[in-house]
Design an enzyme around this catalytic site. Structure first.
Site, PDB file in Angstrom:
ATOM      1  NE  ARG A   3      -4.296  -1.249   1.384  1.00 35.89           N
ATOM      2  CZ  ARG A   3      -5.242  -0.722   2.139  1.00 35.89           C
ATOM      3  NH1 ARG A   3      -5.264   0.575   2.357  1.00 35.89           N
ATOM      4  NH2 ARG A   3      -6.167  -1.465   2.634  1.00 35.89           N
ATOM      5  NE  ARG A   7      -6.607   6.502   3.986  1.00 31.83           N
ATOM      6  CZ  ARG A   7      -7.277   5.685   4.795  1.00 31.83           C
ATOM      7  NH1 ARG A   7      -8.354   6.108   5.390  1.00 31.83           N
ATOM      8  NH2 ARG A   7      -6.838   4.466   5.017  1.00 31.83           N
ATOM      9  NE  ARG A  16     -11.262   9.130  -2.210  1.00 33.76           N
ATOM     10  CZ  ARG A  16     -11.714   8.664  -1.051  1.00 33.76           C
ATOM     11  NH1 ARG A  16     -10.877   8.260  -0.142  1.00 33.76           N
ATOM     12  NH2 ARG A  16     -13.006   8.585  -0.813  1.00 33.76           N
ATOM     13  CG  ASP A  53     -10.037  -1.767  -2.072  1.00 35.79           C
ATOM     14  OD1 ASP A  53      -9.211  -1.232  -1.309  1.00 35.79           O
ATOM     15  OD2 ASP A  53     -10.863  -2.618  -1.686  1.00 35.79           O
ATOM     16  CE1 TYR A 129     -13.043  -5.425   5.033  1.00 37.25           C
ATOM     17  CE2 TYR A 129     -11.782  -7.121   3.919  1.00 37.25           C
ATOM     18  CZ  TYR A 129     -11.850  -6.065   4.804  1.00 37.25           C
ATOM     19  OH  TYR A 129     -10.722  -5.655   5.470  1.00 37.25           O
TER      20      TYR A 129
HETATM   21  O1  CP3 Z   1      -0.772   1.503  -2.839  1.00 33.12           O
HETATM   22  C1  CP3 Z   1      -1.959   1.241  -2.696  1.00 33.12           C
HETATM   23  O2  CP3 Z   1      -2.699   1.875  -1.980  1.00 33.12           O
HETATM   24  C2  CP3 Z   1      -2.401   0.094  -3.554  1.00 33.12           C
HETATM   25  C3  CP3 Z   1      -3.804  -0.074  -3.768  1.00 33.12           C
HETATM   26  C4  CP3 Z   1      -4.541  -0.831  -2.679  1.00 33.12           C
HETATM   27  C5  CP3 Z   1      -5.622  -0.289  -1.942  1.00 33.12           C
HETATM   28  N1  CP3 Z   1      -6.201  -1.296  -1.222  1.00 33.12           N
HETATM   29  C6  CP3 Z   1      -6.062   1.113  -1.997  1.00 33.12           C
HETATM   30  C7  CP3 Z   1      -6.878   1.650  -0.883  1.00 33.12           C
HETATM   31  C8  CP3 Z   1      -4.402  -2.164  -2.317  1.00 33.12           C
HETATM   32  C9  CP3 Z   1      -3.353  -3.170  -2.735  1.00 33.12           C
HETATM   33  C10 CP3 Z   1      -5.481  -2.453  -1.414  1.00 33.12           C
HETATM   34  C11 CP3 Z   1      -5.727  -3.796  -0.869  1.00 33.12           C
HETATM   35  C12 CP3 Z   1      -6.782  -3.987   0.143  1.00 33.12           C
HETATM   36  N2  CP3 Z   1      -7.975  -3.326   0.256  1.00 33.12           N
HETATM   37  C13 CP3 Z   1      -6.737  -5.005   1.127  1.00 33.12           C
HETATM   38  C14 CP3 Z   1      -5.644  -6.044   1.256  1.00 33.12           C
HETATM   39  C15 CP3 Z   1      -4.374  -5.483   1.787  1.00 33.12           C
HETATM   40  C16 CP3 Z   1      -4.461  -4.917   3.174  1.00 33.12           C
HETATM   41  O3  CP3 Z   1      -4.179  -3.755   3.316  1.00 33.12           O
HETATM   42  O4  CP3 Z   1      -4.804  -5.668   4.080  1.00 33.12           O
HETATM   43  C17 CP3 Z   1      -7.906  -4.883   1.893  1.00 33.12           C
HETATM   44  C18 CP3 Z   1      -8.285  -5.722   3.077  1.00 33.12           C
HETATM   45  C19 CP3 Z   1      -8.703  -3.836   1.323  1.00 33.12           C
HETATM   46  C20 CP3 Z   1     -10.072  -3.396   1.743  1.00 33.12           C
HETATM   47  C21 CP3 Z   1     -10.050  -1.975   2.122  1.00 33.12           C
HETATM   48  N3  CP3 Z   1      -9.972  -0.919   1.245  1.00 33.12           N
HETATM   49  C22 CP3 Z   1     -10.116  -1.443   3.429  1.00 33.12           C
HETATM   50  C23 CP3 Z   1     -10.216  -2.267   4.706  1.00 33.12           C
HETATM   51  C24 CP3 Z   1     -10.077  -0.042   3.297  1.00 33.12           C
HETATM   52  C25 CP3 Z   1     -10.165   0.990   4.394  1.00 33.12           C
HETATM   53  C26 CP3 Z   1      -8.762   1.192   4.866  1.00 33.12           C
HETATM   54  C27 CP3 Z   1      -8.661   2.260   5.904  1.00 33.12           C
HETATM   55  O5  CP3 Z   1      -7.546   2.292   6.464  1.00 33.12           O
HETATM   56  O6  CP3 Z   1      -9.597   3.006   6.140  1.00 33.12           O
HETATM   57  C28 CP3 Z   1      -9.945   0.266   1.941  1.00 33.12           C
HETATM   58  C29 CP3 Z   1      -9.818   1.613   1.339  1.00 33.12           C
HETATM   59  C30 CP3 Z   1      -8.540   1.898   0.597  1.00 33.12           C
HETATM   60  N4  CP3 Z   1      -8.002   1.074  -0.347  1.00 33.12           N
HETATM   61  C31 CP3 Z   1      -7.745   3.074   0.691  1.00 33.12           C
HETATM   62  C32 CP3 Z   1      -6.709   2.927  -0.250  1.00 33.12           C
HETATM   63  C33 CP3 Z   1      -5.646   3.918  -0.595  1.00 33.12           C
HETATM   64  C34 CP3 Z   1      -8.048   4.274   1.548  1.00 33.12           C
HETATM   65  C35 CP3 Z   1      -9.219   4.929   0.921  1.00 33.12           C
HETATM   66  C36 CP3 Z   1      -9.226   6.408   0.851  1.00 33.12           C
HETATM   67  O7  CP3 Z   1      -8.515   7.012   0.021  1.00 33.12           O
HETATM   68  O8  CP3 Z   1     -10.006   6.969   1.620  1.00 33.12           O
END
Ligand code: CP3
Length: 321
Positions: A3, A7, A16, A53, A129
């Protein structure tokens, strides 16, 4: 980093905001490719990870998915077998096709020596989920559902696995050099359930992708697998293993790195804390794994409050080690 966009970067927050919703960003190839490249421009990492995602798959299977600021993902929960029986047999490719365009755009924006990683969620993690409708501390709703309706749950896992195979194949065809399967919630399962819901479906995805692309490079990340990680490593046939920050390093070196290359496993909280603790944690990871096939990485995603200076400090320490 695991990741690496997200943010903690002001340039991400700006894009974003421009994109509107999180899914709008995932499905806008130009903006998603831009966000994919941002950390490479800023830090010069050796690999970029596609910005998307894991929950685009439920979305393409017709479930409602949204991301509420500060609350994480929200989906329509699933509480009966009929809902699973009524899921479409295939993911909607019209929904997913912008992501393949993002891959192609991101690849063409990278120097040839920078690897582009695609990814998907493992069926178990995606299913948690889909059942709960959100992230919970222990994903209990999916575990209870799997005990109560094992056949329907197996069908859900199969649908997600099938959708993930074609999703990964198309990412690889669009230009991803390797793909990673994120099983964030693997570690909450008892060993027998872990084998059934995490190892076997992952093995199915690996075999399915290689049927189309025999040379496909695939990384598995079963977070929290602990002592059953060697079983996962041997049985799934992934090419490399992402190590979380909780695993005993000596155990991982002797029982996992001896089988396959590993990546990991800096504690994201050490990165957040910075200072001497960060230097020490980086040195420990390097000392544990750098005598074998190894990619330095975090043990899980970077936290939004992480200071950028700490990331710079980490990179300098790794490169100087
Ligand atoms: O560099 C990157 O950010 C790569 C892209 C990426 C995202 N999610 C973007 C994201 C990747 C590889 C993921 C994987 C992902 N998403 C997983 C598996 C890896 C891990 O981190 O465990 C899981 C479980 C998710 C599901 C998910 N998406 C969750 C639980 C959340 C909320 C996270 C939080 O901390 O609030 C997301 C949202 C998400 N996916 C964000 C990003 C950059 C934050 C969203 C935002 O911009 O508000």
């Amino acid at each position: 980093m695991m990741r690496q966009a997200g943010r903690y970067l002001p340039e991400y927050r700006a894009v974003r905001q421009k994109a509107g919703g999180f899914l709008d960003l995932c499905f806008s190839p130009e903006l998603a490719a831009e966000v994919t490249l941002q950390p490479i421009r800023r830090f010069g990492f050796d690999a970029a990870i596609l910005f998307s995602d894991i929950l685009v798959i439920p979305h393409a299977l017709g479930r409602k998915v949204s991301f509420v600021a500060g609350e994480g993902p929200k989906l329509d929960p699933i509480d009966d077998p009929e809902t699973i029986a009524n899921l479409p047999l295939e993911a909607d490719q019209k929904i997913l096709s912008p992501i393949y365009e993002t891959v192609a755009r991101a690849k063409s924006g990278l120097l040839p020596n920078v690897t582009l990683l695609g990814f998907c969620g493992a069926p178990w993690t995606v299913a948690t989920y889909m059942i709960a409708g959100e992230g919970t501390p222990d994903q209990a709703p999916a575990r209870v559902f799997a005990y109560g309706f094992p056949d329907a749950f197996a069908e859900l896992i199969d649908r997600i696995a099938d959708a993930s195979i074609s999703y990964l194949v198309q990412q690889l065809k669009a230009g991803a050099d390797a793909v990673q399967i994120f099983d964030t919630w693997a570690g909450i399962l008892p060993p027998e359930e872990f084998h059934r819901w995490s190892v076997l479906p992952t093995k199915k995805i690996v075999a399915g992708v290689r049927k189309d692309i025999p040379e496909a490079k695939i990384i598995g990340f079963p977070r929290g697998a602990g002592s059953i990680l060697p079983v996962y490593t041997r049985e799934t046939n992934v090419d490399a293993i992402g190590l979380d920050w909780m695993i005993d390093k000596k155990f991982a070196r002797e029982n996992v790195q001896s089988l396959k290359p590993v990546q990991g496993n800096l504690d994201p909280l050490a990165l957040l804390a910075g200072g001497d603790a960060l230097d020490r944690a980086v040195d420990d990871v390097m000392a544990a794994f750098s005598n074998g096939p190894f990619i330095f990485n975090l043990g899980h995603g970077i936290l939004p409050e992480t200071p950028i200076e700490n990331v710079e400090q980490m990179i300098e320490r790794v490169r100087g080690n």
